[in-house]
Every structure is written in C-alpha cells, then in structure tokens.
Design a protein around this motif. Structure first.
Motif, short mmCIF file in Angstrom:
data_model
loop_
_atom_site.label_atom_id
_atom_site.label_comp_id
_atom_site.label_asym_id
_atom_site.label_seq_id
_atom_site.Cartn_x
_atom_site.Cartn_y
_atom_site.Cartn_z
N THR A 100 28.12 27.66 28.39
CA THR A 100 28.51 26.55 28.55
C THR A 100 28.54 25.77 29.78
OG1 THR A 100 30.45 27.44 27.40
CG2 THR A 100 30.85 25.29 27.86
N GLU A 101 28.23 24.48 29.66
CA GLU A 101 27.86 23.54 30.70
C GLU A 101 29.19 23.46 31.66
OE1 GLU A 101 27.71 18.74 31.35
OE2 GLU A 101 27.27 19.51 29.45
N PRO A 118 33.90 20.92 25.37
CA PRO A 118 34.19 19.62 24.47
C PRO A 118 35.39 19.73 23.76
CG PRO A 118 32.30 20.88 23.29
CD PRO A 118 32.61 21.82 24.54
N MET A 119 36.09 18.81 23.88
CA MET A 119 37.16 18.64 23.10
C MET A 119 36.99 18.30 21.55
SD MET A 119 39.94 18.75 25.09
CE MET A 119 41.24 17.47 24.71
N PRO A 120 37.99 18.84 20.75
CA PRO A 120 37.60 18.59 19.47
C PRO A 120 37.70 16.87 19.15
CG PRO A 120 39.77 19.76 19.53
CD PRO A 120 39.01 19.54 20.91
N ARG A 121 37.01 16.33 18.49
CA ARG A 121 37.11 14.89 18.37
C ARG A 121 38.52 14.25 17.60
NH1 ARG A 121 33.83 10.98 18.86
NH2 ARG A 121 32.01 12.15 19.42
N TRP A 122 39.09 15.30 16.82
CA TRP A 122 40.37 14.74 16.18
C TRP A 122 41.47 14.92 17.35
CZ3 TRP A 122 43.83 18.54 17.50
CH2 TRP A 122 43.64 19.69 17.45
N TRP A 123 40.84 15.53 18.61
CA TRP A 123 42.02 15.31 19.62
C TRP A 123 42.17 13.75 20.09
CZ3 TRP A 123 43.87 20.26 21.42
CH2 TRP A 123 44.85 20.13 22.45
N LEU A 124 40.78 13.52 20.30
CA LEU A 124 40.67 12.02 20.64
C LEU A 124 41.15 11.12 19.63
CD1 LEU A 124 39.04 10.12 22.60
CD2 LEU A 124 37.28 10.01 20.72
#
Lengths: 293, 509
Positions: free
Chosen positions: A13-14, A29-35
């Motif tokens: 992972t970066e 990375p965060m899951p997009r649904w979190w956003l």
C-alpha cells in the motif's frame, strides 16, 4: 499528492509520508460510500439550517421554517406538567388534612399525601428558605420550623392560615400583634428595663436571681400578651418565655435589646403568589418537618 | 519468514492467451474469480466491487447452517417464552422493561441500581471473546456475529431468487427484462420481510410480546416501538443486503482489537503455502513431485464472502468463516490429494513444517490460561452475588439540615429519610426498630401506631420513602454522636435488614 509515490513493501500500500519512530502511515483508500455519507450529512445540514433556528445575526438569529424554540418547548412542558398535576391539586383542596394528619387512616389515597410532601418540599425551597433557611432550620428572628415550638400554632389549619395571610403583612386578614419598643418609646426607663431583663432571664433559668421589681414590671407590661407566668400566647403570637428557645437570642444583651426596641417580625401573605392547592401542599410539608400538631 | 514465494495467479497473466484453458486439473474447472480486495489500491476513494460468493457444501458450511439455525431460533423465540413471577410482575422470561425500570431474565430480576450485573455480563462476554480468539482466531466473526448470520441468510435468499455466483454475475450484467425485474423484486421483498421480522423481534424484548404484537398491527403500540422497528428494519436490510463485508472491513472495531488477541499460536483459517506452493495447473497423470498441491482453481476466492484470496495470507478482511476450507477440501478430494490445504492452522506450524518439524498445537498457553481464569473468576463473583442478592433493602439519609432539633421539653430529635427497597414480588408489611439506641419517642410522618407499633407497608417490587423522627428525652449522658442501627423486619416472613446510622445529640465532642 506528490509524484514519487512510496509503497510499503509488506502491504503493497502507498504510504502518506507521515512517520513516527519508523512506523509509517498507510494511505489506504476510503470506500466511496463513506464519502457519500459525508456528503449526505452536508446536504442534511443545509436542510437543518433552513428548518431550524441556526445562523446568528447581529441582534437576532434565523428562526427556521419549523418555528422551533427551546423556550416554547419548556412552556409546553410546564403546561403539560400543570395538567398532569391538576388531578392531585384538586384532591389537595378536597382533602381534610387537619383530620388526616391526626389520623392517616382517613386518607384513602396515600399518593395524595406523598404528592403534597413532594410539592411542598420544592415550594418551600423556592419561597421559604430565603428566610427560614434550608429545610426550615431557622435563624435569629426567623423561626425554626423543625421543632415543636410555634408562635401562632402548629396545627395544619394554623400553618395554612399563617402562610395564606402572613404575619404583620399588608393583608387585611394578617396575623397581627405588637411587641412595643419599651425603651425607645420611653415607656420604661433604662433601670426598669434592666430589672425586667433579669426577671425574664429567671423565667427559663431557675438558677438566676429573681428580681421583685422586675416581676412587678412584668405584671404591669407583659402579662397581657405573654401570660401571667410568661408561658406565651398563641392568640397574640407571643413567645413562651419559660422554655429554652429564643427567637431573637437568649443572652442578657439580646433580651434587653428585644425589650428596648421591640420586635416586629414580618412574614408576607402568600395567597397572591401561590395557589390555594400549593398552600395546602406547603402546609402539609411544614407540618411534616417534625413539629406539626 | 520463508524462502517460499507465494504465487500471484490473481494478477493479470502476461501469457493470457496460453492460460485460458478452463480446466486446471482433471475434472476441475478454473474459476475466474478475482479477489476484489487486492492488496494494491489505486485511488483516494475506492469504489466497492460487488462480491458474488459461490455456494459451497462441506463440514464448515453445515456447521454454519446449524449455528445459524440455533442462534436465529434463540433470537426469534426468546421473547415468547413465559415465566411465572406472580401477579405483580410480568410473565415474560426475558424482558427489558424501560417503563418500570426493570430487567427480567428468567429467575433473575435486576433493578437500575444493579446495572453492575450488566457490566459483569459484558466483561464475561469480552473475556469469552478474548479466549475464543486466542484459541481459534476469529470464530466469533465467522460463526456467531449477527452481521455474518444475517448476511448468510440474505445470501441464501439471494441464491434462491437469482441463482449461484455465475448466474448472479450474468444477471447483473444483463439488461433489465421483466424476468430480471421479477427476480430482483422477489429478492428485495423477501429481504424486507426478513428485516421487518428482525426489527419486530427486537422490540418484543422491551414489551409484553403477545400484547405488543397485537398493538403493533392495530396502531396502538408505543411510538418508540415503531421507531425501533423502522430503524432495525432499515439497518438489517442495508447491512445484510448491501453493506455486507464493508461493515467488517471498515466499520467494526473488533477486527482491529483481535489483532492483539491473535498470536502465532492461535488457530486461524490458513492457506498452508508450505504444501500448496509452487502452485500451478495440473494435468491428469502428471507427477505431484516438485510442485505444490494448489492447482490455482480459485474456488477459495469464489466462495469467499469478503472477496479476498486466502492464499495471500492472514488479512484484515478475513472473517474466519472457513468456507474456503470446504471449497478447497472438495477440490483436493477430486484431484486425489489429501484434504486440508486450507485448514485451521497456525503460522508457527507452517514455520515448523518448513524446518521439517512436526505440527504442534498449543491450546494451553499463558494467555489462554489467564483468560480462562479471569472468565471463571468473574463468573463466580457474579453467581455468588446473584445468589446472595437481598430482596429487602433500606437506605438511610439522616437529616443534615438541621443536624438535630431541640424540642421545647429539652429532648433532642433527629430526622431520617429511609428508603425501603422491596425487590420481592409480594407486598410487605414491615416493623421498624432502632437497635442500640434508647429512643424515647419515634414518629413516622403519615403513619400512626397500631398496637404500639408502626407498620410500614411497601408494595411489591417497589421503593418507598418514609420520614422517621427519633427523639431522646435526656441526652446528657450520651456522646456527641451515637452510632446505632435501624432494623426492618417483615412481619410475616421475619426477613430483616439492618442499616447503620447515627444520632447527633448536640453535646460537645
């Protein structure tokens, strides 16, 4: 983000570049649904500000479309409370507490008594403790309501009468009596007051010397209210001078001051400030403090 | 840790053209499942990839069905169990009665001030979880967690309407036809019904179940019941239907905590790479010498409900459901290799085998011993306190304002507010005595003496305050404070309770 991405070897992972004692933070990375949820809260907040009071202005604030106010809610809650209490308030007025306090068996609903005590306690705290002290402990000039010593009577009806119309208050029905200022108004001379003080002291303390001159003065000036033996009279709210309790203090100087200047303790009438049922509750509470007759 | 390299058949194959053959061994089809949670992320936010877990049969799957049936059974049936507590208490075996501030659990009844029993229960649960995790890894997550149970149930429903993995992938890619609409609608209706049943069972724990159920349908149930029914329905539907493994990966703190519970001796669902590598397709008749048993069929990936590749080693996303064990065992039987390429094993054992040593399972370790001792210790304390729980209690608040009152006849009076807790299911009539104090007079507000005694009555399962005054005629021989006890005695049962308090005489110290 920087161009030279550093990859953590173990996880692949970066990393963010933040490092504490060799421990690096992964840039997972965060899951997009979190956003999505975060954006949803932003949308929610816009709606909230429109509907509810929100933005402070110079002298006011935006009221919101729903017309919500905390004060309004308190008012509603108080109205609801009075409504809920009204059932018992009615029962307070119809219950003969003078008889009930003598014989508790006469009360068919014990909850009425408990309601009276609970309401009386809070009313006492709000209205009476300023002078009578916490739980009616009393101060100099303000009677202790816990003991069995009463100036005007300690039965339920007497207590209710006192609270309703007060003592030396502005009400026409007020309890009224006068303890003259024997010295200030030059009714007695200083010498006479000294003798009288000696006599009053000897009434409760038999070890003190009797003063024949004082006894004569007492018979001439005091017995009309305080009684022949100084036992006091509830008709005039005249204290018993033979017991150990002194409303204005029992030292020689205090008693002399009382005779010299007189005493005109005042208690306001509460019938305009409190409702009849509240006065009943308060009377039951004061009666229950221990001295009720 | 090891010289062995783990193969990456998950990555796009450079020789794509050559490996498109479907069979990876005799009679074994290659699944083209890709791990949807690969170890190298691409962007700041990650779009969720739908996981399509394949149906699987086997020991652990059967075990999971069995456990699911039992746990769901407990959840749905418990509120309906009746338990007779007499006329003054509810007859529901398990009831959290917020209105009357009582918690009932079969023979146990708990008052709000006894909430420490719940604390004890939570400590027990935590220790139990610690112990299970130290022994068998994430068994809680894999078998017993509600998120797993309901997701499993929802997936079974999904399979019923839409078919297995490949059919579902195909269906999702296909255009909207009436058939697809019918399948999807059926699935969502079934999901919603299950969700409502879940929320419906939840609220039954807080009210009398039979009455609430009727009230619920005729619109007479309390507002909170409807609110929680709606909340639970929504969250069951969203969490088990859509969020699924995202809950475990992103929201649940337990996977993080468990990292501290699991050591290299803890049994975990483990890909035994010492046996599986180097992996590769296998033709019938070829020798198994010089190669691993993994034929790269990716059945383990296809069945995984969290969409990971167990062969990448222990991962945060792995809930330890052991379905990949079933899937792999199935394949091993087919290709004639021993079962257990994926199995409950420890990292320590892999290292041992690589060194040529024998397997060793250390279930008894300092950590598991400590957890066990703590578990039974807390349990014993709770059982002891439950067995010795008193059903009659008295708290005394001595008047402090004023500390004492001198009466006109010179006697000294103290006031006490006594709070009587009657935890029994029957009303009580109590006698009160001042033990160790020569009180010359006792009076109780609102009570008169009957046959020379005060009878304090307290309704069943309630607390009641009484105001007690004690007076002593002559305190000259007493100290400044006299310690004594007030004693309550049940007139019928002779049960009693003793509480210490003091009498302030007003004498100098």
């Amino acid at each position: 983000m920087s161009n030279d991405k550093k990859i953590d070897e173990l996880s692949g992972t970066e990393v963010t570049g933040h490092e504490w004692d060799g421990i690096e933070e992964l840039n997972t990375p965060m899951p997009r649904w979190w956003l999505g949820i975060m954006l949803l809260t932003v949308v929610w907040s816009v709606g909230y500000v429109i509907l509810m009071p929100g933005i402070p202005l110079l002298n006011s604030y935006t009221k919101g479309l729903l017309g919500h106010t905390d004060r309004g809610r308190v008012d509603t809650a108080i109205t609801d409370m009075h409504e809920a209490r009204s059932v018992y308030a009615q029962k307070l007025l119809t219950t003969d507490f003078q008889a009930v306090l003598k014989d508790p068996d006469l009360l068919d609903d014990p909850a009425v008594f408990r309601f009276a005590l609970a309401q009386g306690k809070s009313l006492f705290g709000d209205n009476c403790e300023t002078c009578h002290g916490a739980r009616g402990r009393g101060f100099i000039g303000y009677p202790n309501l816990n003991d069995d010593i009463w100036l005007w009577g300690g039965s339920f009806n007497e207590i209710r009468q006192t609270i309703t119309y007060g003592i030396r208050s502005t009400h026409d029905e007020s309890r009224l009596s006068i303890m003259s200022a024997f010295g200030r108004d030059e009714i007695l001379t200083r010498e006479e007051i000294k003798s009288l003080t000696d006599h009053v002291l000897s009434l409760s303390d038999t070890t003190k010397d009797k003063s024949p001159r004082g006894a004569t003065l007492f018979a001439q000036n005091c017995v009309s209210c305080h009684g022949e033996n100084g036992g006091g009279s509830r008709e005039f709210g005249a204290p018993d001078l033979t017991d150990a309790d002194w409303l204005y203090g029992g030292s020689r100087a205090q008693i002399r001051t009382t005779i010299f200047n007189g005493r005109q303790g005042m208690m306001p009438h509460w019938n305009q400030r409190l409702s009849a049922d509240q006065i009943v509750a308060l009377s039951v509470y004061v009666h229950s403090l221990g001295g009720g007759e | 840790m090891t010289e062995l390299k783990i193969g990456h058949d998950n990555k796009p194959d450079p020789n794509h053209g050559q490996t498109t053959r479907k069979t990876v061994a005799h009679g074994v089809e290659r699944s083209f499942a890709k791990a949807v949670s690969p170890s190298t992320p691409e962007s700041l936010y990650k779009k969720r990839t739908q996981v399509y877990p394949k149906a699987v049969k086997g020991t652990y799957r059967s075990l999971k069905w069995f456990i699911m049936a039992i746990l769901l059974g407990i959840y749905y049936i418990t509120p309906w169990i009746r338990w007779d507590r007499g006329p003054s208490a509810p007859n529901q075996a398990v009831l959290i009665d917020f209105e009357n501030a009582r918690l009932y659990f079969f023979f146990i009844e708990i008052w709000p001030q006894e909430i420490y029993y719940i604390t004890g229960l939570l400590i027990l649960s935590a220790l139990g979880l610690f112990l299970a995790t130290a022994l068998f890894g994430r068994v809680w997550c894999g078998y017993a967690c509600p998120q797993t149970i309901w997701t499993d149930l929802f997936m079974a429903v999904e399979r019923f309407f839409e078919g297995d993995r490949n059919a579902r992938i195909k269906l999702d890619k296909s255009p909207w036809t009436s058939k697809k609409i019918a399948k999807k609608t059926g699935k969502h209706i079934a999901w919603l019904l299950i969700s409502m049943a879940t929320g419906g069972a939840w609220i039954l724990y807080f009210h009398d179940a039979p009455r609430l159920l009727t009230d619920l349908f005729i619109g007479h149930a309390p507002q909170t019941a409807y609110v929680f029914l709606a909340l639970m329905t929504f969250f069951t539907y969203a969490l088990a239907g859509f969020m699924r493994e995202q809950i475990c990966t992103y929201m649940c703190p337990w996977p993080r905590i468990q990292a501290a519970m699991i050591d290299d001796q803890a049994l975990n669902v483990t890909y035994r790479f010492d046996r599986g590598e180097p992996r590769g397709a296998h033709k019938k008749g070829e020798t198994w010498d010089g190669r691993g048993d993994c034929i790269g069929c990716r059945q383990c990936v296809a069945v995984c409900p969290t969409g990971i590749d167990i062969r990448d080693g222990a991962q945060l996303e792995c809930i330890g459901c052991a379905l990949c064990i079933d899937a792999c065992d199935d394949i091993m039987v087919k290709i004639g290799r021993p079962k257990g390429l994926i199995a409950y094993d420890t990292d320590a054992n892999i290292e041992r085998r690589l060194k040529g040593q024998r397997n060793q399972f250390n279930l008894i370790r300092p950590r598991t011993i400590l957890y066990t001792i703590a578990f039974f210790g807390v349990g014993a304390v709770m059982v002891y306190s439950l067995l010795n729980r008193s059903v009659l209690d008295m708290n005394i608040l001595r008047d402090r304002i004023p500390n004492y009152v001198t009466l006109s006849d010179g006697s000294v009076r103290n006031g006490y507010t006594i709070k009587i807790l009657n935890k029994a299911t029957a009303p009580r009539e109590l006698r009160i005595d001042a033990m160790g104090l020569d009180a010359t007079q006792m009076s109780i507000v609102g009570l008169k003496k009957i046959n020379g005694q005060f009878i304090l009555s307290v309704p069943a399962d309630e607390t009641l305050d009484y105001k007690v005054y004690l007076a002593i005629k002559d305190v000259s021989q007493l100290s400044d404070r006299e310690i004594f006890h007030l004693k309550l005695t049940d007139i019928k049962t002779q049960e009693n309770t003793l509480t210490e308090t003091m009498f302030i005489t007003g004498n100098p110290k």
